[in-house]
Scaffold this active site. Structure first.
Site, PDB file in Angstrom:
ATOM      1  N   PRO A  87      47.554  36.894  86.933  1.00  0.00           N
ATOM      2  CG  PRO A  87      47.780  34.690  87.690  1.00  0.00           C
ATOM      3  CD  PRO A  87      47.658  36.101  88.165  1.00  0.00           C
ATOM      4  CD  GLU A 114      46.027  29.170  95.689  1.00  0.00           C
ATOM      5  OE1 GLU A 114      45.242  29.198  94.731  1.00  0.00           O
ATOM      6  OE2 GLU A 114      47.179  28.713  95.599  1.00  0.00           O
ATOM      7  NE  ARG A 152      62.928  51.620  78.772  1.00  0.00           N
ATOM      8  CZ  ARG A 152      64.231  51.814  78.700  1.00  0.00           C
ATOM      9  NH1 ARG A 152      64.952  51.953  79.787  1.00  0.00           N
ATOM     10  NH2 ARG A 152      64.845  51.882  77.527  1.00  0.00           N
ATOM     11  CG  ASP A 167      64.547  50.950  73.641  1.00  0.00           C
ATOM     12  OD1 ASP A 167      65.725  50.741  73.303  1.00  0.00           O
ATOM     13  OD2 ASP A 167      64.210  51.369  74.752  1.00  0.00           O
TER      14      ASP A 167
HETATM   15  C1  LIG Z   1      50.500  32.621  93.193  1.00  0.00           C
HETATM   16  S1  LIG Z   1      49.693  33.947  92.377  1.00  0.00           S
HETATM   17  C2  LIG Z   1      47.976  33.507  92.483  1.00  0.00           C
HETATM   18  C3  LIG Z   1      47.464  32.878  91.239  1.00  0.00           C
HETATM   19  C4  LIG Z   1      45.971  32.553  91.291  1.00  0.00           C
HETATM   20  N1  LIG Z   1      45.712  31.505  92.241  1.00  0.00           N
HETATM   21  C5  LIG Z   1      45.509  32.130  89.927  1.00  0.00           C
HETATM   22  O1  LIG Z   1      45.582  30.928  89.634  1.00  0.00           O
HETATM   23  O2  LIG Z   1      45.084  32.983  89.126  1.00  0.00           O
HETATM   24  C6  LIG Z   1      49.826  35.256  93.550  1.00  0.00           C
HETATM   25  C7  LIG Z   1      49.788  36.648  92.980  1.00  0.00           C
HETATM   26  O3  LIG Z   1      50.906  36.863  92.133  1.00  0.00           O
HETATM   27  C8  LIG Z   1      50.577  37.810  91.138  1.00  0.00           C
HETATM   28  N2  LIG Z   1      50.874  37.215  89.826  1.00  0.00           N
HETATM   29  C9  LIG Z   1      51.180  35.910  89.594  1.00  0.00           C
HETATM   30  N3  LIG Z   1      51.404  35.704  88.308  1.00  0.00           N
HETATM   31  C10 LIG Z   1      51.241  36.882  87.671  1.00  0.00           C
HETATM   32  C11 LIG Z   1      51.327  37.297  86.309  1.00  0.00           C
HETATM   33  N4  LIG Z   1      51.614  36.452  85.341  1.00  0.00           N
HETATM   34  N5  LIG Z   1      51.089  38.607  86.032  1.00  0.00           N
HETATM   35  C12 LIG Z   1      50.775  39.476  87.006  1.00  0.00           C
HETATM   36  N6  LIG Z   1      50.672  39.134  88.309  1.00  0.00           N
HETATM   37  C13 LIG Z   1      50.897  37.848  88.650  1.00  0.00           C
HETATM   38  C14 LIG Z   1      49.118  38.176  91.331  1.00  0.00           C
HETATM   39  O4  LIG Z   1      49.048  39.407  92.029  1.00  0.00           O
HETATM   40  C15 LIG Z   1      48.596  37.021  92.149  1.00  0.00           C
HETATM   41  O5  LIG Z   1      47.488  37.389  92.942  1.00  0.00           O
END
Ligand SMILES: C[S@@+](CC[C@H](N)C(=O)[O-])C[C@H]1O[C@@H](n2cnc3c(N)ncnc32)[C@H](O)[C@@H]1O
Length: 226
Positions: A87, A114, A152, A167
């Site tokens: 994220p 996490e 795609r 698209d």
């Molecule tokens: C619960 S999340 C961990 C978030 C992390 N503790 C933080 O606050 O940045 C677990 C995993 O989900 C994936 N993930 C969660 N949200 C995402 C997003 N918006 N885009 C891409 N991957 C995401 C990532 O691989 C991340 O390591």
């Protein structure tokens, strides 16, 4: 295109890829999707891949060793794109999708819990990509978004019927949103298909669609007009 997905939950990836257009892309040898589970690489006798964070706090952090060894076990074709789903990464969009389609191989690293021990970033130097400003449970859904969207763009991946040329965000529409679409019947609950779409005059139809595309983009995504 070859996708290698590092994931603790390979069944999520395999399940999605075994249906619809993705399945057909694999059967036609346009893409391949292989999963790699860090749990198969852990040196821990209990097969642990995560542990509690130093300094305290909630949740479990993915350990370096299983991910480092898992990544290094993957055969590399030339210079692959290596992406950590996070994220905290740059936000995914059609431009990044088109850019990624130029690679022969994309390695996708999915987190869980996490997230990652920071040294994974330092050592493996992935490009971090987010699919939006919200937090998912794991990177698998985000990885699948990238697989689906990038594929795609590949030649012969889509049939004429599911062509992406017009698209939303595509070159065919100058990056704007798609115009409204209609199909049979001509009338439903008193709502009629616009006459211009029924007259067979392709020049008029193209003009109508272009103006609807601009109108819709102005209303919904004025930022795209720039
Ligand atoms: C619960 S999340 C961990 C978030 C992390 N503790 C933080 O606050 O940045 C677990 C995993 O989900 C994936 N993930 C969660 N949200 C995402 C997003 N918006 N885009 C891409 N991957 C995401 C990532 O691989 C991340 O390591």
């Amino acid at each position: 295109m070859r996708y290698d997905v590092i994931t603790l939950f390979p069944e999520i990836i395999e399940s999605y890829c075994s249906s619809s257009i993705t399945k057909r892309g694999i059967e036609n040898n346009i893409i391949s999707v292989k999963t790699h589970n860090p749990r198969d690489f852990t040196l821990d006798k209990h097969k642990k891949v995560d542990d509690t964070p130093y300094g305290g706090g909630d949740g479990m952090v993915l350990m370096c060793q299983p991910i480092y060894d898992c990544y290094n076990s993957i055969e590399k074709l030339g210079n692959p794109a290596f992406i950590m789903l996070s994220p905290q990464g740059e936000k995914f969009n059609q431009n990044i999708s088109t850019e990624l389609a130029n690679y022969d191989q994309i390695i996708l690293l999915c987190g869980h819990y996490e997230g990652f021990d920071e040294r994974i970033r330092t050592l493996l130097k992935p490009r971090e990509i987010s699919i939006g400003d919200y937090v998912l449970t794991g990177g698998e859904l985000a990885g699948l978004v990238i697989i689906d969207s990038v594929s795609r763009n590949l030649p012969n991946y889509l049939n004429k019927e599911d062509s992406a040329h017009f698209d939303s965000f595509s070159k065919g529409l100058d990056g704007l949103l798609e115009y409204p679409q209609y199909t049979k019947p001509r009338e439903f609950m008193g709502l009629n298909v616009p006459d211009v779409l029924l007259n067979g005059n392709h020049k008029e139809i193209d003009e109508y669609r272009k103006s609807e595309s601009i109108k819709r983009t102005k209303q919904r995504r004025p930022d795209l007009l720039n």
